[in-house]
Design a protein around this motif. Structure first.
Motif, mmCIF file in Angstrom:
data_model
loop_
_atom_site.group_PDB
_atom_site.id
_atom_site.type_symbol
_atom_site.label_atom_id
_atom_site.label_comp_id
_atom_site.label_asym_id
_atom_site.label_seq_id
_atom_site.Cartn_x
_atom_site.Cartn_y
_atom_site.Cartn_z
ATOM 1 N N PRO A 5 0.829 -1.210 0.000
ATOM 2 C CA PRO A 5 0.000 0.000 0.000
ATOM 3 C C PRO A 5 0.864 1.261 0.000
ATOM 4 O O PRO A 5 1.926 1.311 0.620
ATOM 5 N N ILE A 6 0.395 2.285 -0.703
ATOM 6 C CA ILE A 6 1.094 3.567 -0.755
ATOM 7 C C ILE A 6 0.155 4.618 -0.183
ATOM 8 O O ILE A 6 -0.931 4.854 -0.729
ATOM 9 N N THR A 7 0.528 5.219 0.909
ATOM 10 C CA THR A 7 -0.319 6.224 1.536
ATOM 11 C C THR A 7 0.510 7.430 1.966
ATOM 12 O O THR A 7 1.700 7.306 2.267
ATOM 13 N N LEU A 8 -0.126 8.578 1.973
ATOM 14 C CA LEU A 8 0.508 9.810 2.431
ATOM 15 C C LEU A 8 -0.025 10.108 3.833
ATOM 16 O O LEU A 8 -1.190 10.450 3.990
ATOM 17 N N ALA B 52 18.430 0.360 -8.742
ATOM 18 C CA ALA B 52 18.280 1.548 -7.896
ATOM 19 C C ALA B 52 16.829 2.014 -7.881
ATOM 20 O O ALA B 52 16.304 2.431 -6.842
ATOM 21 N N TYR B 53 16.178 1.938 -9.030
ATOM 22 C CA TYR B 53 14.767 2.326 -9.129
ATOM 23 C C TYR B 53 13.903 1.441 -8.239
ATOM 24 O O TYR B 53 13.032 1.929 -7.505
ATOM 25 N N ALA B 54 14.131 0.123 -8.294
ATOM 26 C CA ALA B 54 13.337 -0.809 -7.502
ATOM 27 C C ALA B 54 13.533 -0.560 -6.006
ATOM 28 O O ALA B 54 12.566 -0.591 -5.229
ATOM 29 N N THR B 55 14.766 -0.324 -5.606
ATOM 30 C CA THR B 55 15.040 -0.039 -4.193
ATOM 31 C C THR B 55 14.319 1.229 -3.756
ATOM 32 O O THR B 55 13.719 1.292 -2.678
ATOM 33 N N CYS B 56 14.368 2.246 -4.600
ATOM 34 C CA CYS B 56 13.699 3.512 -4.307
ATOM 35 C C CYS B 56 12.189 3.312 -4.196
ATOM 36 O O CYS B 56 11.558 3.765 -3.239
ATOM 37 N N PHE B 57 11.601 2.619 -5.170
ATOM 38 C CA PHE B 57 10.158 2.426 -5.190
ATOM 39 C C PHE B 57 9.711 1.591 -4.000
ATOM 40 O O PHE B 57 8.753 1.941 -3.299
ATOM 41 N N ASP B 58 10.394 0.471 -3.759
ATOM 42 C CA ASP B 58 9.983 -0.443 -2.687
ATOM 43 C C ASP B 58 10.088 0.203 -1.310
ATOM 44 O O ASP B 58 9.269 -0.062 -0.424
ATOM 45 N N SER B 59 11.076 1.056 -1.119
ATOM 46 C CA SER B 59 11.254 1.707 0.184
ATOM 47 C C SER B 59 10.277 2.862 0.382
ATOM 48 O O SER B 59 10.056 3.302 1.517
ATOM 49 N N GLN B 60 9.708 3.360 -0.718
ATOM 50 C CA GLN B 60 8.767 4.491 -0.680
ATOM 51 C C GLN B 60 9.392 5.713 0.008
ATOM 52 O O GLN B 60 8.712 6.532 0.624
ATOM 53 N N LYS B 61 10.691 5.854 -0.153
ATOM 54 C CA LYS B 61 11.418 6.906 0.569
ATOM 55 C C LYS B 61 11.047 8.316 0.113
ATOM 56 O O LYS B 61 11.273 9.292 0.855
#
Length: 250
Positions: free
Chosen positions: A39-42, A169-178
């Motif tokens: 899930p992606i939430t703000l 690098a993209y996958a790490t960035c996306f998965d971490s939702q940083k």
């Protein structure tokens, strides 16, 4: 001596089949559940958000700044990106008359996949390719939007690869939702300005809900550039020496 006959009870056989079936169903349920996107939430507190700067295109010192608050899943934003932005880039931004800042304004109540697109674009920005993925995301909007899929990640990943991102690098960035705080900061900046729909443009001290056609935008930029006090590319320059007349020949 009597022979011992093996127990071939059908009930035991069917019970074994049932056990295998149930086990298989359990494994399948686990796999399906595990495949669901995270899930992606703000939900960060506003006080903890970073400074909202948007994604810049063009000279930061240009006479005029055009700000767009947009939702990647918004059809109107897609039309603006396809129809108006090519002229804006070629005739205003590349010409040095204006720069452009894109701010995420995700309308999550109606666009369930928009945060995934904003997150993908933010990860592209980390690699210096925000605008490349911005364009690809809008061009393929009908392939990853809420009407098309419940899991837009596969399409977004394909677009990321298409524009040449380092996929690890993209996958790490996306998965971490940083980068979610950055996206939320952009949204918060829009809320503070009174933005309620997308696309919304902010130019000078005026806000234009629904965007503007290029011809309208050009007139506005020309007007603001003329009074900006900054050098305007292509404008006639006044040379003080030109007012000194050469002495008449004797």
């Amino acid at each position: 001596m009597a022979k011992v006959t093996p127990n071939k009870s059908p009930s035991r056989f069917y019970a074994l089949l049932l056990l295998v079936a149930l086990s298989g169903a359990g494994v399948l349920w686990y796999v399906v559940q595990g495949a669901k996107p995270k899930p992606i939430t703000l939900n960060a507190a506003a006080a903890t958000l970073p400074k909202a700067e948007g994604y810049l295109r063009g000279n930061p010192d240009a006479p005029v700044t055009i700000i767009e608050f947009a939702d990647f899943e918004c059809p109107g934003c897609g039309r603006f990106a396809a129809v108006e932005e090519p002229d804006i880039r070629a005739r205003l931004i590349d010409a040095g008359l204006a720069n452009f800042r894109f701010f995420d304004f995700p309308l999550t109540q109606v666009h369930k996949n928009t945060l995934a697109a904003s997150l993908a674009a933010s990860c592209a920005a980390d690699q210096g390719k925000f605008w490349e993925l911005h364009d690809a995301i809008f061009a393929a909007q009908d392939q990853w939007n809420t009407q098309a899929t419940e899991n837009p990640r596969k399409v977004l990943d394909g677009l990321a690869q298409q524009v040449g991102l380092d996929m690890a690098a993209y996958a790490t960035c996306f998965d971490s939702q940083k980068n979610l705080p950055r996206i939320q900061a952009h949204q918060q900046a829009g809320i503070e300005r009174g933005v309620s729909s997308t696309p919304t443009l902010v130019i000078g001290d005026q806000m234009y809900a629904g965007g503007l056609r290029f011809d309208e935008l050009r007139k506005l930029v020309d007007s603001l550039a003329a009074v900006s006090g900054k050098p305007v590319p292509g404008a006639a320059k006044t040379d003080a020496k030109a007012d000194i007349k050469a002495p008449a020949a004797k």
